[in-house]
Design a protein around this motif. Structure first.
Motif, short mmCIF file in Angstrom:
data_model
loop_
_atom_site.label_atom_id
_atom_site.label_comp_id
_atom_site.label_asym_id
_atom_site.label_seq_id
_atom_site.Cartn_x
_atom_site.Cartn_y
_atom_site.Cartn_z
N MET A 181 -3.12 -1.31 -3.04
CA MET A 181 -3.93 -0.10 -2.97
C MET A 181 -3.10 1.17 -2.81
O MET A 181 -2.03 1.15 -2.23
CB MET A 181 -4.94 -0.20 -1.83
CG MET A 181 -4.34 -0.37 -0.46
SD MET A 181 -5.56 -0.62 0.84
CE MET A 181 -5.99 -2.33 0.56
N THR A 182 -3.68 2.27 -3.32
CA THR A 182 -3.07 3.59 -3.22
C THR A 182 -4.12 4.56 -2.72
O THR A 182 -5.21 4.64 -3.27
CB THR A 182 -2.57 4.07 -4.60
OG1 THR A 182 -1.55 3.19 -5.04
CG2 THR A 182 -2.01 5.47 -4.52
N PHE A 183 -3.77 5.29 -1.66
CA PHE A 183 -4.61 6.36 -1.12
C PHE A 183 -3.78 7.64 -1.09
O PHE A 183 -2.66 7.63 -0.60
CB PHE A 183 -5.07 6.05 0.31
CG PHE A 183 -5.91 4.82 0.43
CD1 PHE A 183 -7.24 4.84 0.09
CD2 PHE A 183 -5.36 3.64 0.91
CE1 PHE A 183 -8.02 3.70 0.20
CE2 PHE A 183 -6.12 2.50 1.04
CZ PHE A 183 -7.46 2.53 0.69
N ALA A 184 -4.34 8.73 -1.60
CA ALA A 184 -3.66 10.03 -1.55
C ALA A 184 -4.71 11.12 -1.73
O ALA A 184 -5.75 10.89 -2.35
CB ALA A 184 -2.60 10.13 -2.63
N ASP A 185 -4.42 12.30 -1.19
CA ASP A 185 -5.30 13.42 -1.46
C ASP A 185 -5.14 13.88 -2.90
O ASP A 185 -6.12 14.09 -3.60
CB ASP A 185 -5.01 14.58 -0.50
CG ASP A 185 -5.46 14.29 0.92
OD1 ASP A 185 -6.27 13.37 1.12
OD2 ASP A 185 -5.01 15.00 1.83
N ASN A 186 -3.90 14.00 -3.34
CA ASN A 186 -3.61 14.47 -4.69
C ASN A 186 -2.54 13.60 -5.33
O ASN A 186 -1.66 13.10 -4.65
CB ASN A 186 -3.09 15.91 -4.66
CG ASN A 186 -4.12 16.87 -4.11
OD1 ASN A 186 -5.14 17.10 -4.74
ND2 ASN A 186 -3.86 17.42 -2.94
N MET A 187 -2.64 13.44 -6.65
CA MET A 187 -1.63 12.71 -7.40
C MET A 187 -1.36 13.46 -8.69
O MET A 187 -2.29 13.88 -9.40
CB MET A 187 -2.11 11.29 -7.73
CG MET A 187 -1.03 10.40 -8.36
SD MET A 187 -0.80 10.52 -10.15
CE MET A 187 -2.24 9.74 -10.78
N LYS A 188 -0.07 13.66 -8.99
CA LYS A 188 0.34 14.25 -10.26
C LYS A 188 1.45 13.37 -10.82
O LYS A 188 2.54 13.32 -10.27
CB LYS A 188 0.85 15.67 -10.06
CG LYS A 188 1.16 16.38 -11.35
CD LYS A 188 1.50 17.83 -11.12
CE LYS A 188 1.75 18.53 -12.44
NZ LYS A 188 2.07 19.95 -12.25
N LYS A 209 0.82 -1.20 0.00
CA LYS A 209 0.00 0.00 0.00
C LYS A 209 0.86 1.26 0.00
O LYS A 209 1.92 1.31 0.59
CB LYS A 209 -0.90 -0.04 1.24
CG LYS A 209 -1.51 1.24 1.66
CD LYS A 209 -2.47 1.05 2.81
CE LYS A 209 -1.82 1.32 4.13
NZ LYS A 209 -2.79 1.48 5.22
N THR A 210 0.32 2.30 -0.65
CA THR A 210 0.84 3.65 -0.54
C THR A 210 -0.26 4.51 0.04
O THR A 210 -1.36 4.56 -0.51
CB THR A 210 1.26 4.22 -1.91
OG1 THR A 210 2.24 3.36 -2.49
CG2 THR A 210 1.84 5.61 -1.79
N ASP A 211 0.01 5.18 1.16
CA ASP A 211 -0.97 6.04 1.83
C ASP A 211 -0.27 7.33 2.21
O ASP A 211 0.42 7.39 3.22
CB ASP A 211 -1.54 5.32 3.06
CG ASP A 211 -2.72 6.05 3.67
OD1 ASP A 211 -3.06 7.16 3.21
OD2 ASP A 211 -3.31 5.51 4.62
N VAL A 212 -0.44 8.36 1.39
CA VAL A 212 0.29 9.61 1.56
C VAL A 212 -0.61 10.81 1.29
O VAL A 212 -1.71 10.66 0.76
CB VAL A 212 1.53 9.67 0.63
CG1 VAL A 212 2.52 8.58 0.96
CG2 VAL A 212 1.13 9.60 -0.82
N LYS A 213 -0.13 12.00 1.60
CA LYS A 213 -0.87 13.23 1.33
C LYS A 213 -0.89 13.53 -0.17
O LYS A 213 -1.91 13.86 -0.73
CB LYS A 213 -0.22 14.38 2.11
CG LYS A 213 -0.77 15.75 1.82
CD LYS A 213 -1.97 16.05 2.63
CE LYS A 213 -2.42 17.50 2.40
NZ LYS A 213 -3.82 17.66 2.62
N GLU A 214 0.28 13.39 -0.81
CA GLU A 214 0.39 13.76 -2.21
C GLU A 214 1.45 12.91 -2.91
O GLU A 214 2.50 12.66 -2.34
CB GLU A 214 0.75 15.24 -2.32
CG GLU A 214 0.83 15.78 -3.71
CD GLU A 214 1.12 17.28 -3.71
OE1 GLU A 214 0.46 17.97 -4.49
OE2 GLU A 214 1.99 17.73 -2.95
N ILE A 215 1.16 12.48 -4.13
CA ILE A 215 2.10 11.74 -4.95
C ILE A 215 2.50 12.65 -6.12
O ILE A 215 1.64 13.12 -6.86
CB ILE A 215 1.48 10.44 -5.50
CG1 ILE A 215 1.11 9.49 -4.36
CG2 ILE A 215 2.42 9.76 -6.49
CD1 ILE A 215 0.25 8.32 -4.78
N LEU A 216 3.80 12.87 -6.27
CA LEU A 216 4.33 13.63 -7.39
C LEU A 216 5.39 12.77 -8.06
O LEU A 216 6.49 12.61 -7.54
CB LEU A 216 4.95 14.95 -6.91
CG LEU A 216 4.01 15.92 -6.19
CD1 LEU A 216 4.79 17.05 -5.56
CD2 LEU A 216 2.96 16.45 -7.13
#
Length: 87
Positions: A41-48, A26-33
């Protein structure tokens, strides 16, 4: 976190992850850049960038490409490739 992040389990961070991330579970972070690849699974507020995972949930905005079985984004600027895509 900045750079290349590798974990057999999870990558969890209350801030941004910038660069390339590989996680087995899993990846669970605020933002993925950047590029995110994991098995479950992936959870993030924002992803770019680009994310590959079985399940994605971007709570705010996705800019880029997500590839998975289920892809969910509140706001989408990009492409979702999967069986169930919600934006």
């Amino acid at each position: 976190m900045l750079g290349i992040n590798i974990s057999a389990g999870a990558i969890v961070n209350k801030a941004s992850v910038k660069g390339i991330s590989f996680a087995g579970y899993k990846t669970d972070v605020k933002e993925i850049l950047g590029i995110n690849i994991n098995g479950i699974m992936t959870f993030a507020d924002n992803m770019k960038g680009i994310s590959v995972s079985s399940f994605h949930h971007f709570h705010e905005r996705q800019v880029g490409i997500s590839i998975g079985i289920i892809n969910i984004a509140e706001e989408l600027t990009g492409i979702q490739i999967g069986l169930l895509n919600i934006a």
